[in-house]
Scaffold this active site. Sequence first.
Site, PDB file in Angstrom:
ATOM      1  N   GLU A  99      49.335  19.535  44.705  1.00 39.59           N
ATOM      2  CA  GLU A  99      48.345  19.801  45.249  1.00 39.59           C
ATOM      3  C   GLU A  99      47.351  20.380  44.321  1.00 39.59           C
ATOM      4  OE1 GLU A  99      47.576  22.449  48.586  1.00 39.59           O
ATOM      5  OE2 GLU A  99      49.247  21.518  49.690  1.00 39.59           O
ATOM      6  N   THR A 133      44.019  27.621  51.856  1.00 41.40           N
ATOM      7  CA  THR A 133      42.909  26.579  52.060  1.00 41.40           C
ATOM      8  C   THR A 133      42.429  26.385  53.459  1.00 41.40           C
ATOM      9  OG1 THR A 133      44.673  25.178  50.500  1.00 41.40           O
ATOM     10  CG2 THR A 133      42.528  24.126  51.508  1.00 41.40           C
ATOM     11  N   ASN A 178      56.468  22.739  51.438  1.00 41.40           N
ATOM     12  CA  ASN A 178      55.499  23.502  50.349  1.00 41.40           C
ATOM     13  C   ASN A 178      56.028  24.816  50.086  1.00 41.40           C
ATOM     14  OD1 ASN A 178      53.615  25.403  49.225  1.00 41.40           O
ATOM     15  ND2 ASN A 178      52.008  23.957  50.205  1.00 41.40           N
ATOM     16  N   ARG A 238      47.792  32.026  41.470  1.00 42.77           N
ATOM     17  CA  ARG A 238      48.107  33.090  42.170  1.00 42.77           C
ATOM     18  C   ARG A 238      49.692  32.892  42.729  1.00 42.77           C
ATOM     19  NH1 ARG A 238      44.439  32.728  47.535  1.00 42.77           N
ATOM     20  NH2 ARG A 238      42.819  32.548  46.100  1.00 42.77           N
ATOM     21  N   HIS A 284      51.060  23.808  44.973  1.00 38.88           N
ATOM     22  CA  HIS A 284      49.670  23.906  44.987  1.00 38.88           C
ATOM     23  C   HIS A 284      49.400  24.695  43.551  1.00 38.88           C
ATOM     24  CE1 HIS A 284      45.429  24.762  46.592  1.00 38.88           C
ATOM     25  NE2 HIS A 284      45.187  24.502  45.434  1.00 38.88           N
ATOM     26  N   ARG A 289      46.771  26.456  41.773  1.00 43.33           N
ATOM     27  CA  ARG A 289      45.522  27.012  42.001  1.00 43.33           C
ATOM     28  C   ARG A 289      44.983  27.658  40.548  1.00 43.33           C
ATOM     29  NH1 ARG A 289      44.583  28.336  47.881  1.00 43.33           N
ATOM     30  NH2 ARG A 289      42.614  28.927  47.146  1.00 43.33           N
ATOM     31  N   HIS A 331      49.199  22.282  57.654  1.00 44.45           N
ATOM     32  CA  HIS A 331      48.556  23.476  57.438  1.00 44.45           C
ATOM     33  C   HIS A 331      48.845  24.118  58.664  1.00 44.45           C
ATOM     34  CE1 HIS A 331      46.375  26.179  54.883  1.00 44.45           C
ATOM     35  NE2 HIS A 331      45.981  26.941  56.082  1.00 44.45           N
ATOM     36  N   GLY A 332      49.614  25.458  58.753  1.00 42.93           N
ATOM     37  CA  GLY A 332      49.947  26.398  59.632  1.00 42.93           C
ATOM     38  C   GLY A 332      50.907  25.803  60.731  1.00 42.93           C
ATOM     39  N   HIS A 339      54.938  29.586  48.686  1.00 40.71           N
ATOM     40  CA  HIS A 339      55.063  31.196  49.047  1.00 40.71           C
ATOM     41  C   HIS A 339      56.187  31.769  48.577  1.00 40.71           C
ATOM     42  CE1 HIS A 339      51.170  31.114  50.613  1.00 40.71           C
ATOM     43  NE2 HIS A 339      51.365  30.041  51.270  1.00 40.71           N
ATOM     44  N   GLU A 369      45.215  13.729  54.361  1.00 41.88           N
ATOM     45  CA  GLU A 369      45.991  14.905  55.234  1.00 41.88           C
ATOM     46  C   GLU A 369      45.065  15.391  56.000  1.00 41.88           C
ATOM     47  OE1 GLU A 369      48.982  16.872  52.861  1.00 41.88           O
ATOM     48  OE2 GLU A 369      49.037  18.423  54.258  1.00 41.88           O
TER      49      GLU A 369
HETATM   50  N1  PXP Z   1      48.715  20.694  53.291  1.00 43.66           N
HETATM   51  C1  PXP Z   1      47.927  21.256  52.524  1.00 43.66           C
HETATM   52  C2  PXP Z   1      47.033  20.220  52.013  1.00 43.66           C
HETATM   53  C3  PXP Z   1      47.474  22.523  52.286  1.00 43.66           C
HETATM   54  O1  PXP Z   1      46.851  22.967  51.267  1.00 43.66           O
HETATM   55  C4  PXP Z   1      48.729  23.441  52.694  1.00 43.66           C
HETATM   56  C5  PXP Z   1      48.750  24.986  52.535  1.00 43.66           C
HETATM   57  O2  PXP Z   1      48.826  25.239  50.998  1.00 43.66           O
HETATM   58  C6  PXP Z   1      49.752  22.987  53.374  1.00 43.66           C
HETATM   59  C7  PXP Z   1      49.861  21.710  53.592  1.00 43.66           C
HETATM   60  C8  PXP Z   1      50.922  23.645  54.070  1.00 43.66           C
HETATM   61  O3  PXP Z   1      50.384  24.550  54.944  1.00 43.66           O
HETATM   62  P1  PXP Z   1      51.258  25.894  55.513  1.00 43.66           P
HETATM   63  O4  PXP Z   1      51.775  26.691  54.137  1.00 43.66           O
HETATM   64  O5  PXP Z   1      50.295  26.583  56.511  1.00 43.66           O
HETATM   65  O6  PXP Z   1      52.440  25.257  56.208  1.00 43.66           O
END
Ligand code: PXP
Length: 248
Positions: free
Chosen positions: A75, A106, A12, A54, A48, A50, A199-200, A15, A156
Site C-alpha cells: 500500500e 486512511t 495488514n 509512522r 502500508h 507511509r 478498512h475497519g 499496527h 478496493e
Molecule cells: N485496506 C486499505 C486500503 C487500508 O488502507 C487499510 C488500512 O491501512 C486496510 C485495508 C485495513 O484497515 P484496518 O486496519 O482498519 O483493518
Amino acid sequence: MPDTSKLRLGVNIDHVATLRNARGGTVPDPVRAALLAEAAGADGITAHLREDRRHIIDGDIDALMAQLTVPLNFEMAATEEMAGIALRLKPHAVCLVPEKREERTTEGGLDVVRDEVKLTQFIAPLRAAGSRISIFIGADAAQIDAAARTGAEVIELHTGAYCDAHAEGRFDVRDAELKSLREMARHAHALGLEVHAGHGLTFDTVAPIAALPEVAELNIGHFLIGEAVFMGLEAAIAKMRRLMEAAR
Ligand code: PXP
C-alpha cells in the site's frame, strides 16, 4: 470476469509496527507477524509504507519481499518516492491510497475523478513492471468508472463508513452504506474490475461484506492485531476466516 469463487483474506500488519515503534526498538516484529499470519491461513499480507514511516519502515518491506511465500500487497501513496520503491521491489500488488500527514488512518478513498490523468500515467510503469494495481476508493460510480479507465485491474472499496456507523449504533446509516457497497461491488465487477474491500472490519461487521458475491478479497488489519492481544494472532485470523467462509 474476475474470479470470485474463493474469498481471500489479506492481513495488514501495519499496527504490529506501530507497537514496535512506540518503543523505538525491534519488537514486536511485523515480519514475524506476517509469517505467523501466513501459517494461520492468510492469503496475502498487506503493508502500508507511509511517507512519514509512522509504522512500516523500508527495511520491513525489504524483509517481507524476501521472506513471504504469499503475495505482498504494497500500500502506498501515488508519489515519485513510492513509485521508485515499487519499481525496484516489484511487489505482487500495489494498492494506491490517499495519504494525509495529519490523518490517524486512511480516511477516504482516492479522488480518481480529479486525478484520472495523473493516476493513469502513474500506473502504467508499475503495471509494466508486473505489479497488479489496486485503487482504494469510496463506493461511488463516477470514481469506479474513472478507476476502470486508469489501467488499474482492482478496486478496493473503503468499508470505514459502514464499520463506523455499526460501531456507533447508527444502523440506518450502516444499512445505507452497505447498500452502496453492494451496488458498487456489482457495478465494478460488471466493468471487469476485481473487487476488494477493507478498512475497519471486525468480527461483527465482516459477514455482510464477505457475503457480497463480487468481492474477491478482504484486507483486515487493526482489529486482528488488537484481538491478537486477547486471543492470539493465529486464533484471531482463524476466527475471521471462519466468519468469512460462513457468510459466503
Ligand atoms: N485496506 C486499505 C486500503 C487500508 O488502507 C487499510 C488500512 O491501512 C486496510 C485495508 C485495513 O484497515 P484496518 O486496519 O482498519 O483493518
